[in-house]
Design a protein around this motif. Structure first.
Motif, PDB file in Angstrom:
ATOM      1  N   ALA A  94       3.384  55.583 -13.484  1.00 10.84           N
ATOM      2  CA  ALA A  94       2.832  56.549 -12.527  1.00 10.84           C
ATOM      3  C   ALA A  94       3.875  57.578 -12.122  1.00 10.84           C
ATOM      4  CB  ALA A  94       2.305  55.820 -11.288  1.00 10.84           C
ATOM      5  N   LEU A  95       5.134  57.148 -12.052  1.00 11.29           N
ATOM      6  CA  LEU A  95       6.219  58.079 -11.729  1.00 11.29           C
ATOM      7  C   LEU A  95       6.674  58.856 -12.957  1.00 11.29           C
ATOM      8  CD1 LEU A  95       8.385  55.855  -9.334  1.00 11.29           C
ATOM      9  CD2 LEU A  95       6.869  57.735  -8.702  1.00 11.29           C
ATOM     10  N   SER A  96       6.784  58.173 -14.109  1.00 10.12           N
ATOM     11  CA  SER A  96       7.269  58.859 -15.305  1.00 10.12           C
ATOM     12  C   SER A  96       6.307  59.951 -15.754  1.00 10.12           C
ATOM     13  CB  SER A  96       7.495  57.861 -16.434  1.00 10.12           C
ATOM     14  OG  SER A  96       6.277  57.297 -16.882  1.00 10.12           O
ATOM     15  N   ALA A  97       5.008  59.789 -15.465  1.00 11.79           N
ATOM     16  CA  ALA A  97       4.028  60.805 -15.857  1.00 11.79           C
ATOM     17  C   ALA A  97       4.288  62.143 -15.168  1.00 11.79           C
ATOM     18  CB  ALA A  97       2.617  60.320 -15.537  1.00 11.79           C
ATOM     19  N   LEU A  98       4.995  62.115 -14.037  1.00 14.38           N
ATOM     20  CA  LEU A  98       5.314  63.353 -13.318  1.00 14.38           C
ATOM     21  C   LEU A  98       6.574  64.032 -13.855  1.00 14.38           C
ATOM     22  CD1 LEU A  98       4.631  62.066  -9.699  1.00 14.38           C
ATOM     23  CD2 LEU A  98       3.096  63.405 -11.143  1.00 14.38           C
TER      24      LEU A  98
ATOM     25  N   PRO B 228      16.956  69.424   4.021  1.00 10.17           N
ATOM     26  CA  PRO B 228      15.560  69.628   3.647  1.00 10.17           C
ATOM     27  C   PRO B 228      14.977  68.596   2.699  1.00 10.17           C
ATOM     28  CG  PRO B 228      16.947  71.010   2.289  1.00 10.17           C
ATOM     29  CD  PRO B 228      17.867  70.264   3.208  1.00 10.17           C
ATOM     30  N   ARG B 229      15.658  67.474   2.491  1.00 14.10           N
ATOM     31  CA  ARG B 229      15.063  66.437   1.653  1.00 14.10           C
ATOM     32  C   ARG B 229      13.780  65.928   2.291  1.00 14.10           C
ATOM     33  NH1 ARG B 229      20.770  63.214   0.832  1.00 14.10           N
ATOM     34  NH2 ARG B 229      21.853  64.896  -0.314  1.00 14.10           N
ATOM     35  N   ARG B 230      12.811  65.642   1.459  1.00 19.08           N
ATOM     36  CA  ARG B 230      11.505  65.182   1.943  1.00 19.08           C
ATOM     37  C   ARG B 230      11.507  63.655   1.940  1.00 19.08           C
ATOM     38  NH1 ARG B 230       8.256  69.373  -2.086  1.00 19.08           N
ATOM     39  NH2 ARG B 230       9.423  71.216  -1.445  1.00 19.08           N
ATOM     40  N   LEU B 231      11.008  63.078   2.992  1.00 17.92           N
ATOM     41  CA  LEU B 231      11.148  61.643   3.223  1.00 17.92           C
ATOM     42  C   LEU B 231       9.822  60.915   3.026  1.00 17.92           C
ATOM     43  CD1 LEU B 231      12.869  59.232   4.222  1.00 17.92           C
ATOM     44  CD2 LEU B 231      12.295  59.935   6.570  1.00 17.92           C
ATOM     45  N   ILE B 232       9.884  59.780   2.314  1.00 21.98           N
ATOM     46  CA  ILE B 232       8.736  58.888   2.148  1.00 21.98           C
ATOM     47  C   ILE B 232       9.117  57.541   2.742  1.00 21.98           C
ATOM     48  CG2 ILE B 232       7.181  57.743   0.529  1.00 21.98           C
ATOM     49  CD1 ILE B 232       7.776  59.987  -1.472  1.00 21.98           C
ATOM     50  N   ILE B 233       8.337  57.075   3.720  1.00 21.75           N
ATOM     51  CA  ILE B 233       8.607  55.795   4.373  1.00 21.75           C
ATOM     52  C   ILE B 233       7.332  54.963   4.382  1.00 21.75           C
ATOM     53  CG2 ILE B 233      10.409  56.768   5.849  1.00 21.75           C
ATOM     54  CD1 ILE B 233       8.377  56.799   8.151  1.00 21.75           C
ATOM     55  N   ASP B 234       7.427  53.746   4.894  1.00 22.38           N
ATOM     56  CA  ASP B 234       6.268  52.872   5.069  1.00 22.38           C
ATOM     57  C   ASP B 234       6.411  52.206   6.430  1.00 22.38           C
ATOM     58  OD1 ASP B 234       4.223  51.027   5.004  1.00 22.38           O
ATOM     59  OD2 ASP B 234       4.574  50.429   2.932  1.00 22.38           O
TER      60      ASP B 234
ATOM     61  N   GLN C  31      -7.960  49.108  -0.888  1.00 21.99           N
ATOM     62  CA  GLN C  31      -7.184  49.701  -1.969  1.00 21.99           C
ATOM     63  C   GLN C  31      -6.086  48.741  -2.403  1.00 21.99           C
ATOM     64  OE1 GLN C  31      -5.752  53.565  -0.830  1.00 21.99           O
ATOM     65  NE2 GLN C  31      -7.763  54.285  -0.189  1.00 21.99           N
ATOM     66  N   HIS C  32      -5.848  48.700  -3.714  1.00 18.95           N
ATOM     67  CA  HIS C  32      -4.842  47.784  -4.250  1.00 18.95           C
ATOM     68  C   HIS C  32      -3.799  48.534  -5.072  1.00 18.95           C
ATOM     69  CE1 HIS C  32      -7.108  44.279  -2.893  1.00 18.95           C
ATOM     70  NE2 HIS C  32      -8.192  44.801  -3.431  1.00 18.95           N
ATOM     71  N   ALA C  33      -3.529  49.760  -4.719  1.00 16.61           N
ATOM     72  CA  ALA C  33      -2.547  50.547  -5.454  1.00 16.61           C
ATOM     73  C   ALA C  33      -1.138  50.023  -5.171  1.00 16.61           C
ATOM     74  CB  ALA C  33      -2.644  52.020  -5.065  1.00 16.61           C
ATOM     75  N   SER C  34      -0.286  50.066  -6.191  1.00  9.52           N
ATOM     76  CA  SER C  34       1.108  49.673  -6.014  1.00  9.52           C
ATOM     77  C   SER C  34       1.836  50.757  -5.232  1.00  9.52           C
ATOM     78  CB  SER C  34       1.772  49.488  -7.377  1.00  9.52           C
ATOM     79  OG  SER C  34       1.882  50.742  -8.041  1.00  9.52           O
ATOM     80  N   PRO C  35       2.975  50.417  -4.604  1.00 11.19           N
ATOM     81  CA  PRO C  35       3.752  51.449  -3.914  1.00 11.19           C
ATOM     82  C   PRO C  35       4.115  52.611  -4.836  1.00 11.19           C
ATOM     83  CG  PRO C  35       4.556  49.278  -3.313  1.00 11.19           C
ATOM     84  CD  PRO C  35       3.556  49.077  -4.421  1.00 11.19           C
ATOM     85  N   GLU C  36       4.426  52.300  -6.094  1.00 17.38           N
ATOM     86  CA  GLU C  36       4.779  53.369  -7.039  1.00 17.38           C
ATOM     87  C   GLU C  36       3.611  54.318  -7.271  1.00 17.38           C
ATOM     88  OE1 GLU C  36       7.600  50.144  -7.374  1.00 17.38           O
ATOM     89  OE2 GLU C  36       5.405  50.152  -7.530  1.00 17.38           O
ATOM     90  N   MET C  37       2.394  53.789  -7.350  1.00 20.62           N
ATOM     91  CA  MET C  37       1.221  54.650  -7.536  1.00 20.62           C
ATOM     92  C   MET C  37       0.989  55.523  -6.310  1.00 20.62           C
ATOM     93  SD  MET C  37      -1.400  52.043  -9.494  1.00 20.62           S
ATOM     94  CE  MET C  37      -2.715  53.259  -9.548  1.00 20.62           C
ATOM     95  N   ASP C  38       1.187  54.940  -5.123  1.00 23.27           N
ATOM     96  CA  ASP C  38       1.025  55.728  -3.899  1.00 23.27           C
ATOM     97  C   ASP C  38       2.069  56.841  -3.819  1.00 23.27           C
ATOM     98  OD1 ASP C  38      -1.193  54.414  -2.926  1.00 23.27           O
ATOM     99  OD2 ASP C  38      -0.043  52.973  -1.754  1.00 23.27           O
ATOM    100  N   VAL C  39       3.318  56.509  -4.168  1.00 22.36           N
ATOM    101  CA  VAL C  39       4.373  57.522  -4.151  1.00 22.36           C
ATOM    102  C   VAL C  39       4.081  58.608  -5.178  1.00 22.36           C
ATOM    103  CG1 VAL C  39       6.812  57.927  -4.666  1.00 22.36           C
ATOM    104  CG2 VAL C  39       6.154  55.999  -3.233  1.00 22.36           C
TER     105      VAL C  39
ATOM    106  N   ARG D 149       1.204  59.581  -6.170  1.00 33.75           N
ATOM    107  CA  ARG D 149       0.116  60.425  -5.635  1.00 33.75           C
ATOM    108  C   ARG D 149       0.669  61.454  -4.658  1.00 33.75           C
ATOM    109  NH1 ARG D 149      -4.315  58.559  -2.089  1.00 33.75           N
ATOM    110  NH2 ARG D 149      -3.609  56.438  -2.486  1.00 33.75           N
ATOM    111  N   LEU D 150       1.632  61.038  -3.849  1.00 29.26           N
ATOM    112  CA  LEU D 150       2.250  61.980  -2.918  1.00 29.26           C
ATOM    113  C   LEU D 150       3.052  63.053  -3.655  1.00 29.26           C
ATOM    114  CD1 LEU D 150       3.581  59.566  -0.152  1.00 29.26           C
ATOM    115  CD2 LEU D 150       1.780  61.270   0.115  1.00 29.26           C
ATOM    116  N   LEU D 151       3.848  62.613  -4.623  1.00 25.61           N
ATOM    117  CA  LEU D 151       4.684  63.562  -5.355  1.00 25.61           C
ATOM    118  C   LEU D 151       3.842  64.540  -6.159  1.00 25.61           C
ATOM    119  CD1 LEU D 151       7.415  61.071  -6.654  1.00 25.61           C
ATOM    120  CD2 LEU D 151       7.667  62.753  -4.835  1.00 25.61           C
ATOM    121  N   GLY D 152       2.754  64.046  -6.719  1.00 22.68           N
ATOM    122  CA  GLY D 152       1.897  64.915  -7.516  1.00 22.68           C
ATOM    123  C   GLY D 152       1.214  65.989  -6.688  1.00 22.68           C
TER     124      GLY D 152
END
Length: 428
Positions: free
Chosen positions: A121-125, A215-221, A393-401, A403-406
């Protein structure tokens, strides 16, 4: 699709040599062998994987260590809950599980592939650079700096797609702190840089401050860590104007959509102006997600918070509607026999609307994992009852990240920005 490894075995270099090596890797003379360097974004990941490290060390999980939330890892975490005699409602990767696993016997050794194991999911970006900070449970471990080229697999467009590289900094906390100096030259100003804090928000706070500077963009949980600390950090980042994304908020998407659909018919919209009671049930004792949803509803409907307090089973608050009427809110902690891997996930909600003239309406939403019976109680039988099940929803953290990056998101989601400060205030 399984995660993939880098094209080559990572090369271990002295930290000071990493920037020069990467410059040479993408020089015109080298492009014929590795492809063209992607002009996309950089992602910096804090990836402690404490539970996985302890479970592998104690022989309860087969290596290698990857940093991925695999089914095997979650199953081993659930078994550790039983073996350590923890409450069954404890999430399988919770800090209590990590602490218990640290006390288990065992000295199993395994390969540590954090930062080299790349989710599709990340490598596709096609990220230009993935930098992973991989702290070890051996706090005295010296700093290791690994570098490798990386391209998408052929079935993902490899061969014609742009490539990138991975950098891994692995070692004890103090060793990682010493390696921070090489990060700045590895994050070119010409590309957007994201920081994914893939761990507890109340750990290594000094490193978080260093890594997640604007200006780094932050992803948290906000499901990871002390709820007070999580919501305060989210609020502070929002109010500072930094672009911040919360995976815990992202997992509320189905609840937002289902609740909006319930009140979408024109004949039902007036009920929103007459709500007198609002109840939310969450798994266990982590209220952050439920409070974020409550903050969203209150903000959208223009309610003003007047009072909030902790109760024996949750949080009780009082709002004032724009017409002066009172709205009572209650968040209740509900024990679950097999809780989500993410602490404090929504179980259900109830909105009671009582107009002065006319029949009342009771709206109940509940997750697939839990019934609506508790929320159906309390004298609602005389009202029009509307019930909906919200898909889990059963998405992995990597899939959620991914989705945000995309989606880009160079600013904070405006709905999250409005809800976060109110959610923090609700936590008395």
């Amino acid at each position: 699709m399984s995660p993939q490894l880098t094209l080559q075995t990572p090369l271990e270099l002295a930290p000071a040599e990493v920037p020069t090596y990467l410059d040479q890797l993408w020089s015109p003379e080298q492009q014929g062998s590795t492809g063209t360097g992607a002009n996309t974004f950089c992602l910096l990941i804090w990836q402690p994987a404490w539970a996985e490290q302890q479970l592998v060390r104690s022989g309860r999980l087969k290596g290698p260590i990857t940093g991925q939330q695999s089914k095997q890892l979650i199953a081993a975490g659930r078994q550790a809950v039983v073996d350590a005699d923890l409450p069954l409602s404890t999430p399988p990767l919770d800090s209590a599980v990590i602490k218990a696993c640290a006390g288990f016997d065992g000295t199993e050794d395994s390969d540590d592939l954090r930062g080299q194991y790349i989710d599709p999911a990340l490598s596709a970006l096609q990220p230009r650079r993935l930098i992973t900070l991989a702290p070890t449970i051996d706090d005295g471990k010296a700093l290791e700096t690994l570098v490798a080229a990386y391209c998408p697999l052929p079935e993902e467009g490899g061969g014609t797609a742009a490539c990138g590289d991975v950098v891994v900094l692995r070692g004890g906390h103090d060793a990682l702190q010493e390696g921070m100096d090489i990060l700045q030259p590895l994050l070119p100003a010409s590309m957007p840089s994201w920081v994914w804090w893939n761990g507890f928000l109340d750990e290594a706070s000094g490193l978080l401050e260093q890594l997640a500077s604007s200006p780094r963009r932050l992803i948290i949980d906000t499901a990871n860590g002390n709820p007070r600390h999580c919501l305060d950090l989210l609020r502070d980042r929002v109010e500072s104007g930094q672009a911040v994304n919360d995976l815990n908020w992202l997992r509320l998407r189905s609840w937002h959509e289902t609740l909006a659909m319930v009140f979408d018919p024109p004949h039902r919209r007036d009920a929103l102006s007459h709500i007198v009671q609002f109840d939310i049930d969450v798994e266990g004792h982590h209220p952050a997600q439920g409070l974020l949803l409550a903050g969203w509803v209150a903000d959208r409907l223009g309610w003003q918070l007047e009072h909030t307090e902790a109760t024996e089973d949750g949080i009780a608050s009082r709002f004032r509607r724009s017409d002066g009427a009172e709205v009572n809110f209650h968040l209740m902690s509900v024990p679950m026999g097999q809780p989500s891997v993410h602490a404090g996930q929504m179980v259900g909600l109830r909105l009671v609307s009582q107009p002065e003239n006319g029949k009342g309406v009771c709206v109940i939403l509940c997750a697939e994992s839990g019934g609506c019976m508790r929320l159906e109680g309390g004298g609602m039988a005389s009202m029009e009852l509307l019930e909906e099940v919200v898909p889990t929803q059963h998405a992995s953290p990597e899939m959620d990240v991914a989705r945000l990056l995309g989606g880009g998101h160079d600013t904070t989601n405006p709905l999250l920005a409005s809800s976060a400060p109110l959610a923090a205030r609700l936590l008395a």
